[in-house]
Design a protein around this motif. Structure first.
Motif, PDB file in Angstrom:
ATOM      1  N   ILE A  40      79.709  69.061  15.321  1.00 20.68           N
ATOM      2  CA  ILE A  40      80.673  68.004  14.987  1.00 20.68           C
ATOM      3  C   ILE A  40      81.124  67.285  16.241  1.00 20.68           C
ATOM      4  N   LEU A  41      81.419  68.046  17.286  1.00 17.36           N
ATOM      5  CA  LEU A  41      81.885  67.459  18.534  1.00 17.36           C
ATOM      6  C   LEU A  41      80.817  66.609  19.212  1.00 17.36           C
ATOM      7  N   SER A  42      79.567  67.012  19.119  1.00 18.09           N
ATOM      8  CA  SER A  42      78.491  66.283  19.803  1.00 18.09           C
ATOM      9  C   SER A  42      77.801  65.259  18.911  1.00 18.09           C
ATOM     10  N   ASP A  43      78.309  65.056  17.695  1.00 15.58           N
ATOM     11  CA  ASP A  43      77.798  64.033  16.787  1.00 15.58           C
ATOM     12  C   ASP A  43      78.376  62.675  17.202  1.00 15.58           C
ATOM     13  N   PRO A  44      77.537  61.702  17.576  1.00 16.20           N
ATOM     14  CA  PRO A  44      78.064  60.390  17.969  1.00 16.20           C
ATOM     15  C   PRO A  44      78.859  59.689  16.871  1.00 16.20           C
ATOM     16  N   SER A  45      78.683  60.075  15.613  1.00 16.86           N
ATOM     17  CA  SER A  45      79.475  59.481  14.533  1.00 16.86           C
ATOM     18  C   SER A  45      80.961  59.788  14.683  1.00 16.86           C
ATOM     19  N   SER A  46      81.304  60.758  15.530  1.00 19.30           N
ATOM     20  CA  SER A  46      82.708  61.139  15.739  1.00 19.30           C
ATOM     21  C   SER A  46      83.393  60.332  16.836  1.00 19.30           C
ATOM     22  N   ALA A  47      82.701  59.354  17.412  1.00 17.56           N
ATOM     23  CA  ALA A  47      83.283  58.570  18.505  1.00 17.56           C
ATOM     24  C   ALA A  47      84.553  57.859  18.050  1.00 17.56           C
ATOM     25  N   GLY A  48      85.566  57.910  18.900  1.00 15.82           N
ATOM     26  CA  GLY A  48      86.823  57.230  18.620  1.00 15.82           C
ATOM     27  C   GLY A  48      87.789  57.998  17.745  1.00 15.82           C
ATOM     28  N   GLN A  49      87.411  59.209  17.339  1.00 17.55           N
ATOM     29  CA  GLN A  49      88.226  59.972  16.407  1.00 17.55           C
ATOM     30  C   GLN A  49      89.052  61.050  17.110  1.00 17.55           C
ATOM     31  N   LEU A  50      90.138  61.431  16.466  1.00 17.47           N
ATOM     32  CA  LEU A  50      90.896  62.633  16.777  1.00 17.47           C
ATOM     33  C   LEU A  50      90.625  63.573  15.609  1.00 17.47           C
ATOM     34  N   VAL A  51      89.786  64.571  15.816  1.00 14.67           N
ATOM     35  CA  VAL A  51      89.268  65.384  14.715  1.00 14.67           C
ATOM     36  C   VAL A  51      90.110  66.636  14.519  1.00 14.67           C
ATOM     37  N   THR A  52      90.657  66.788  13.311  1.00 14.45           N
ATOM     38  CA  THR A  52      91.392  67.989  12.923  1.00 14.45           C
ATOM     39  C   THR A  52      90.522  68.833  12.021  1.00 14.45           C
ATOM     40  N   MET A  53      90.328  70.100  12.369  1.00 15.79           N
ATOM     41  CA  MET A  53      89.561  71.018  11.534  1.00 15.79           C
ATOM     42  C   MET A  53      90.499  71.690  10.535  1.00 15.79           C
ATOM     43  N   THR A  54      90.101  71.692   9.253  1.00 15.88           N
ATOM     44  CA  THR A  54      90.938  72.336   8.250  1.00 15.88           C
ATOM     45  C   THR A  54      90.747  73.845   8.239  1.00 15.88           C
ATOM     46  N   TYR A  55      89.564  74.324   8.655  1.00 16.65           N
ATOM     47  CA  TYR A  55      89.378  75.773   8.766  1.00 16.65           C
ATOM     48  C   TYR A  55      90.256  76.276   9.911  1.00 16.65           C
ATOM     49  N   PRO A  56      91.048  77.344   9.701  1.00 23.47           N
ATOM     50  CA  PRO A  56      92.137  77.638  10.639  1.00 23.47           C
ATOM     51  C   PRO A  56      91.750  78.257  11.973  1.00 23.47           C
ATOM     52  N   LEU A  57      90.657  79.040  12.027  1.00 28.76           N
ATOM     53  CA  LEU A  57      90.325  79.767  13.264  1.00 28.76           C
ATOM     54  C   LEU A  57      89.057  79.178  13.857  1.00 28.76           C
ATOM     55  N   ILE A  58      89.170  78.554  15.018  1.00 28.49           N
ATOM     56  CA  ILE A  58      88.049  77.848  15.637  1.00 28.49           C
ATOM     57  C   ILE A  58      87.827  78.365  17.056  1.00 28.49           C
ATOM     58  N   GLY A  59      86.557  78.569  17.401  1.00 27.44           N
ATOM     59  CA  GLY A  59      86.203  79.006  18.747  1.00 27.44           C
ATOM     60  C   GLY A  59      85.554  80.368  18.792  1.00 27.44           C
ATOM     61  N   ASN A  60      85.547  81.081  17.655  1.00 25.43           N
ATOM     62  CA  ASN A  60      85.079  82.471  17.674  1.00 25.43           C
ATOM     63  C   ASN A  60      83.575  82.620  17.872  1.00 25.43           C
ATOM     64  N   SER A  61      82.784  81.556  17.645  1.00 22.99           N
ATOM     65  CA  SER A  61      81.336  81.674  17.869  1.00 22.99           C
ATOM     66  C   SER A  61      80.908  81.079  19.206  1.00 22.99           C
ATOM     67  N   GLY A  62      81.864  80.583  20.010  1.00 20.92           N
ATOM     68  CA  GLY A  62      81.531  80.052  21.315  1.00 20.92           C
ATOM     69  C   GLY A  62      80.704  78.782  21.235  1.00 20.92           C
ATOM     70  N   VAL A  63      79.990  78.481  22.319  1.00 19.89           N
ATOM     71  CA  VAL A  63      79.132  77.299  22.379  1.00 19.89           C
ATOM     72  C   VAL A  63      77.850  77.659  23.111  1.00 19.89           C
ATOM     73  N   ASN A  64      76.816  76.812  22.958  1.00 17.80           N
ATOM     74  CA  ASN A  64      75.565  77.007  23.669  1.00 17.80           C
ATOM     75  C   ASN A  64      74.832  75.675  23.779  1.00 17.80           C
ATOM     76  N   PRO A  65      73.927  75.508  24.737  1.00 18.97           N
ATOM     77  CA  PRO A  65      73.236  74.223  24.934  1.00 18.97           C
ATOM     78  C   PRO A  65      72.377  73.808  23.750  1.00 18.97           C
ATOM     79  N   GLN A  66      71.811  74.768  23.017  1.00 22.85           N
ATOM     80  CA  GLN A  66      70.881  74.452  21.933  1.00 22.85           C
ATOM     81  C   GLN A  66      71.544  73.735  20.765  1.00 22.85           C
ATOM     82  N   ASP A  67      72.837  73.915  20.573  1.00 22.37           N
ATOM     83  CA  ASP A  67      73.509  73.326  19.419  1.00 22.37           C
ATOM     84  C   ASP A  67      74.118  71.957  19.696  1.00 22.37           C
ATOM     85  N   MET A  68      73.869  71.410  20.870  1.00 23.25           N
ATOM     86  CA  MET A  68      74.344  70.064  21.181  1.00 23.25           C
ATOM     87  C   MET A  68      73.486  69.033  20.453  1.00 23.25           C
ATOM     88  N   GLU A  69      74.122  68.103  19.749  1.00 17.87           N
ATOM     89  CA  GLU A  69      73.408  67.055  19.028  1.00 17.87           C
ATOM     90  C   GLU A  69      73.240  65.788  19.863  1.00 17.87           C
TER      91      GLU A  69
END
Length: 372
Positions: A40-69
């Motif tokens: 979601i963060l690396s999707d260019p369609s999100s440009a200009g937005q302030l994105v609020t996630m409705t799912y309450p707990l975010i960050g538990n799976s970390g990040v990695n280079p392969q999942d960058m869009e």
């Protein structure tokens, strides 16, 4: 660090930053996906937005280079109920906070995201400021109100590639023409980059394509001179009516070569065919949007990220509606009755989201086969 969320309607929400000091101005939206925050963060369609996630707990799976869009992050701020700073996932190579800091995206937590999502659902997407500055809240509200907003802005110009490139299994390589060797793919597909995601390019490769990506402003004559077998119009951010001159170029391409468009590409096709677009009240953002395929009478669960749509009441007689959103009845897909062109509003590449709509890439290749 303390932070303030200030909406244009005067609402002030106290929160805290988990990425340090900063300020972001943009369109406040919400996303209902339960996973895939890096996509979601690396999707260019999100440009200009302030994105609020409705799912309450975010960050538990970390990040990695392969999942960058894409090469960077596109929202101006990322808002969550609770940030998890210690990821637990075998693919993780870093934390969400570190990724946000790397690309200068403000991360905010510690507030009632459900309340904010309900407000946006009832009142619509809003202009907003998220800030750690100690400025008076009233000043932040006024700053949000003064922002011109997304309507009429050419957001695709901010995210499109500057030069053409060839997409291979190993990534992007400089190039202004299709690779010569047919062994690199049977079908030559030209991709208009309005904010293309890497998953879309990977799927085209999987369908035996040689892929050449060109900037959003590429002229029709230049595109046709490359002799593509098909043209793919990608997703992208913002108002389709604000993408300067592109619909006129797409109009010149229609009927010359098979065309498949998604998201912003879908809306631009509709404009080129004579339909109109309109703004959605709060947009479709998430990986659980139900869409009915009118040809098969089946329901597909889709991934979406847009704030505009095609006005179904303005379709010309030679254009048929093929898909409809079951939540609000909005148009989700169209096709020309006689020419090889079709498009959908949602993201069939399913990054992130279900795989229900991946068949559309095979349909595109089938259309190319019929016209070769």
């Amino acid at each position: 660090m303390k932070a303030i969320i200030a909406l244009e309607d005067g609402t002030i929400i106290p929160a805290r930053s988990f990425t340090g000091a900063g300020e972001a101005l943009g369109e406040m939206v919400f996303n209902t996906s339960m996973s895939g925050y890096q996509e979601i963060l690396s999707d260019p369609s999100s440009a200009g937005q302030l994105v609020t996630m409705t799912y309450p707990l975010i960050g538990n799976s970390g990040v990695n280079p392969q999942d960058m869009e894409s090469d960077t992050l596109h929202p101006r701020a990322f808002l969550v109920r609770q940030y998890q700073p210690r990821p637990s996932n075998y693919r993780s190579t870093g934390t969400l906070a570190d990724l946000l800091k790397k690309f200068g995206v403000l991360g905010v937590e510690g507030f009632d995201t459900r309340m904010l999502a309900r407000k946006l659902r009832s009142q619509g997407a809003m202009k907003a400021v998220v800030s750690t500055d100690k400025a008076p809240p009233e000043a932040l509200v006024e700053r949000a109100r003064q922002w011109p907003g997304m309507a009429g802005q050419d957001m695709a110009a901010l995210v499109t590639c500057r030069e053409p490139y060839i997409w291979t299994g190993d990534g992007a390589q400089p190039g202004r023409a299709f690779p010569e060797s047919p062994g690199q793919g049977r079908f030559k597909v030209l991709v208009y980059d309005f904010g293309v995601k890497r998953s879309q390019l990977r799927l085209l490769l999987q369908h035996d394509c040689r892929v050449l990506v060109v900037p959003a402003g590429t002229k029709a004559e230049e595109a046709l001179a490359l002799q593509p077998d098909g043209i793919f119009l990608s997703n992208g951010p913002g108002d389709p009516a604000g993408v300067a001159g592109v619909q006129d170029e797409v109009k010149k391409l229609i009927g010359k070569v098979p065309i498949f468009g998604i998201c912003l590409g879908h809306q631009i096709i509709a404009l080129a065919l004579g339909a109109k677009t309109c703004r959605l009240k709060f947009g479709h953002r998430g990986g659980n949007q139900p869409v009915k395929n009118l040809a098969t009478d089946r329901v597909e669960i889709t991934s979406q990220n847009q704030g505009f749509c095609v006005d179904r009441d303005t379709l010309p007689e030679d254009v048929a509606m093929t898909h409809v959103n079951l939540n609000d009845g909005s148009l989700e897909g169209l096709q020309h009755r006689t020419l090889p062109v079709f498009s959908v509003q949602y993201h069939p590449e399913s990054a992130t989201g279900p795989h229900d709509a991946r068949y559309l890439f095979a349909r595109f290749i089938g259309m190319i086969r019929q016209t070769r």
